[in-house]
Design a protein around this motif. Structure first.
Motif, PDB file in Angstrom:
ATOM      1  N   UNK A   1      31.780  17.195  41.161  1.00  9.85           N
ATOM      2  CA  UNK A   1      30.797  16.276  41.700  1.00  9.85           C
ATOM      3  C   UNK A   1      29.505  16.277  40.901  1.00  9.85           C
ATOM      4  N   UNK A   2      29.043  17.467  40.507  1.00 10.88           N
ATOM      5  CA  UNK A   2      27.815  17.551  39.730  1.00 10.88           C
ATOM      6  C   UNK A   2      27.956  16.911  38.359  1.00 10.88           C
ATOM      7  N   UNK A   3      29.126  17.062  37.743  1.00 15.70           N
ATOM      8  CA  UNK A   3      29.358  16.460  36.430  1.00 15.70           C
ATOM      9  C   UNK A   3      29.412  14.934  36.547  1.00 15.70           C
ATOM     10  N   UNK A   4      30.028  14.429  37.604  1.00 13.98           N
ATOM     11  CA  UNK A   4      30.068  12.974  37.808  1.00 13.98           C
ATOM     12  C   UNK A   4      28.663  12.419  37.989  1.00 13.98           C
ATOM     13  N   UNK A   5      27.817  13.170  38.709  1.00 17.92           N
ATOM     14  CA  UNK A   5      26.450  12.700  38.895  1.00 17.92           C
ATOM     15  C   UNK A   5      25.705  12.680  37.567  1.00 17.92           C
ATOM     16  N   UNK A   6      25.976  13.654  36.709  1.00 21.54           N
ATOM     17  CA  UNK A   6      25.353  13.655  35.375  1.00 21.54           C
ATOM     18  C   UNK A   6      25.821  12.455  34.558  1.00 21.54           C
ATOM     19  N   UNK A   7      27.085  12.102  34.686  1.00 26.28           N
ATOM     20  CA  UNK A   7      27.595  10.931  33.968  1.00 26.28           C
ATOM     21  C   UNK A   7      26.878   9.673  34.453  1.00 26.28           C
ATOM     22  N   UNK A   8      26.715   9.549  35.764  1.00 23.46           N
ATOM     23  CA  UNK A   8      25.999   8.389  36.309  1.00 23.46           C
ATOM     24  C   UNK A   8      24.566   8.351  35.783  1.00 23.46           C
ATOM     25  N   UNK A   9      23.932   9.504  35.712  1.00 26.13           N
ATOM     26  CA  UNK A   9      22.583   9.556  35.144  1.00 26.13           C
ATOM     27  C   UNK A   9      22.597   9.224  33.666  1.00 26.13           C
ATOM     28  N   UNK A  10      23.610   9.725  32.951  1.00 26.42           N
ATOM     29  CA  UNK A  10      23.717   9.447  31.519  1.00 26.42           C
ATOM     30  C   UNK A  10      23.875   7.967  31.238  1.00 26.42           C
ATOM     31  N   UNK A  11      24.655   7.289  32.076  1.00 25.88           N
ATOM     32  CA  UNK A  11      24.832   5.843  31.916  1.00 25.88           C
ATOM     33  C   UNK A  11      23.499   5.117  32.058  1.00 25.88           C
ATOM     34  N   UNK A  12      22.635   5.625  32.973  1.00 28.10           N
ATOM     35  CA  UNK A  12      21.311   5.016  33.141  1.00 28.10           C
ATOM     36  C   UNK A  12      20.398   5.344  31.964  1.00 28.10           C
ATOM     37  N   UNK A  13      20.431   6.599  31.516  1.00 30.01           N
ATOM     38  CA  UNK A  13      19.519   7.046  30.462  1.00 30.01           C
ATOM     39  C   UNK A  13      19.819   6.362  29.126  1.00 30.01           C
ATOM     40  N   UNK A  14      21.096   6.159  28.840  1.00 30.04           N
ATOM     41  CA  UNK A  14      21.476   5.640  27.527  1.00 30.04           C
ATOM     42  C   UNK A  14      20.902   4.242  27.291  1.00 30.04           C
ATOM     43  N   UNK A  15      20.565   3.546  28.379  1.00 25.43           N
ATOM     44  CA  UNK A  15      19.972   2.204  28.247  1.00 25.43           C
ATOM     45  C   UNK A  15      18.506   2.257  27.835  1.00 25.43           C
ATOM     46  N   UNK A  16      17.872   3.445  27.994  1.00 21.03           N
ATOM     47  CA  UNK A  16      16.431   3.599  27.739  1.00 21.03           C
ATOM     48  C   UNK A  16      15.636   2.554  28.529  1.00 21.03           C
ATOM     49  N   UNK A  17      15.789   2.510  29.864  1.00 21.39           N
ATOM     50  CA  UNK A  17      15.117   1.480  30.670  1.00 21.39           C
ATOM     51  C   UNK A  17      13.641   1.792  30.858  1.00 21.39           C
ATOM     52  N   UNK A  18      12.921   0.806  31.365  1.00 20.70           N
ATOM     53  CA  UNK A  18      11.520   1.008  31.712  1.00 20.70           C
ATOM     54  C   UNK A  18      11.369   1.803  33.008  1.00 20.70           C
ATOM     55  N   UNK A  19      12.332   1.619  33.935  1.00 23.72           N
ATOM     56  CA  UNK A  19      12.241   2.227  35.258  1.00 23.72           C
ATOM     57  C   UNK A  19      13.607   2.782  35.655  1.00 23.72           C
ATOM     58  N   UNK A  20      13.613   4.011  36.190  1.00 26.38           N
ATOM     59  CA  UNK A  20      14.797   4.587  36.822  1.00 26.38           C
ATOM     60  C   UNK A  20      14.692   4.381  38.327  1.00 26.38           C
ATOM     61  N   UNK A  21      15.797   3.970  38.945  1.00 30.02           N
ATOM     62  CA  UNK A  21      15.886   3.835  40.394  1.00 30.02           C
ATOM     63  C   UNK A  21      17.005   4.737  40.893  1.00 30.02           C
TER      64      UNK A  21
END
Length: 358
Positions: A136-156
């Motif tokens: 579960x913790x690794x899956x959550x990191x993957x979800x975070x990684x998918x967000x981070x790789x975009x280099x967005x202005x805002x994390x939600x």
């Protein structure tokens, strides 16, 4: 990174208004948590920021640009969901790079970007695995990684840790906060867990029935709750509340309750004789040897050892009370004890509207 400004934001479902003219500014690089009871509107607000819910009235702006009518994919925001929302048939690397593929980023650029983020999140050994082969913790990191790789202005973040066990939640909240500090990305985090909000946030926003009750730094909100709702919602065990009458005389300011007369330090608004609510947190009570001026009688009903603290539950008059002690404590259930209070830790609220008076 960006400044996010919400002005007089409203949301209606038919004739029912669920958000009532909210105002909020999230500063560049700030980590802000939205917290409140279920149904208070915190997830609805987050989805409106993301563009997943229509805005009834008001504005949402990023760096001064109103984004009310901007499509979600064009808002330059990345959302991490409670249920991870990973594609089960794609590998970790493919899941993390999926948003870049949708943007038509060349394949030669996607893999290095994914590998950089995977190293940041300690996911490098798992890039070729499917989500079902992860914890579960690794899956959550993957979800975070998918967000981070975009280099967005805002994390939600929409309650991203609620599906994890208690130990892993503690580990992940440390990791999320450390990561946000390193990246410096403006972040809005929805949670029902006040410990997450208190430990991770630069500021917290306490919501209640579609309204914002208080905004402030975690310890500011804890030490000076704006009203009775915030006082009882923030803190575990919850703040003790007693009805009383405000009295002023030459010796100072006092609250006369059913079972005690409690001195109040500092300034307080309100007329002598007005009805008030006096609050004191469980950790600001102590057991005293016998009845003294300002002490509260306490009939012990239950002792709950938690390891770091000992919680005592009982009554003063008809009111239930909780005491949190740092030391071990033992006494027969049913014992008649006395509680002492430090004047500087007494909170006073108006009985009629619940607002803070001191």
């Amino acid at each position: 990174m960006a400044n996010l400004t919400i002005s007089q934001l409203k949301k209606n479902y038919g004739n029912v208004e669920v958000l009532h003219g909210l105002d909020l500014t999230v500063n560049d690089g700030e980590f802000v948590s939205l917290i409140g009871e279920s149904g208070c509107g915190k997830s609805t607000l987050l989805r409106m920021i993301a563009g997943l819910e229509e805005i009834t009235d008001g504005t949402i702006a990023v760096d001064g640009r109103v984004i009310n009518d901007v499509a979600p994919k064009d808002r330059d925001m990345a959302m991490v969901f409670q249920n991870y929302a990973l594609y089960p048939h794609l590998t970790v690397a493919e899941n993390m790079g999926f948003s870049l593929r949708l943007r038509n980023v060349p394949k030669a650029e996607i893999r290095p970007a994914v590998e950089d983020v995977a190293e940041l999140l300690n996911l490098s050994p798992y890039l070729d695995r499917l989500p079902k082969a992860l914890s579960g913790g690794q899956r959550q990191r993957v979800a975070m990684g998918r967000a981070i790789v975009r280099r967005p202005q805002v994390f939600l973040f929409d309650e991203p840790l609620s599906n994890l066990d208690a130990k892993l939640r503690v580990q992940m909240r440390v990791e999320i906060k450390a990561l946000q500090r390193r990246l410096g990305t403006t972040s809005i985090y929805v949670t029902h867990d006040q410990m997450e909000a208190m430990t991770m946030s630069d500021r917290i926003v306490i919501m209640n029935h579609g309204k914002i009750e208080q905004i402030g730094a975690p310890l500011e909100v804890y030490d000076r709750p704006a009203n009775v709702f915030v006082a009882t919602f923030i803190g575990s065990p919850s703040m003790n509340l007693l009805d009383g009458v405000l009295e002023r005389n030459a010796d100072g300011i006092f609250i006369r309750t059913e079972t005690a007369v409690i001195r109040v330090a500092g300034e307080i608004s309100g007329q002598s004789g007005s009805n008030v609510i006096v609050g004191v947190r469980p950790e600001h009570l102590k057991i005293v040897a016998d009845a003294t001026e300002g002490s509260i009688p306490f009939d012990l009903d239950l002792i709950e050892p938690t390891g770091a603290e000992t919680h005592l539950y009982g009554q003063t008059g008809k009111v239930l009370m909780t005491v949190a002690l740092n030391d071990r404590f033992n006494a027969p259930l049913g014992s008649s004890l006395y509680l002492g209070i430090q004047e500087k830790h007494v909170h006073v609220f108006d009985k009629e509207n619940g607002q803070r008076l001191n």
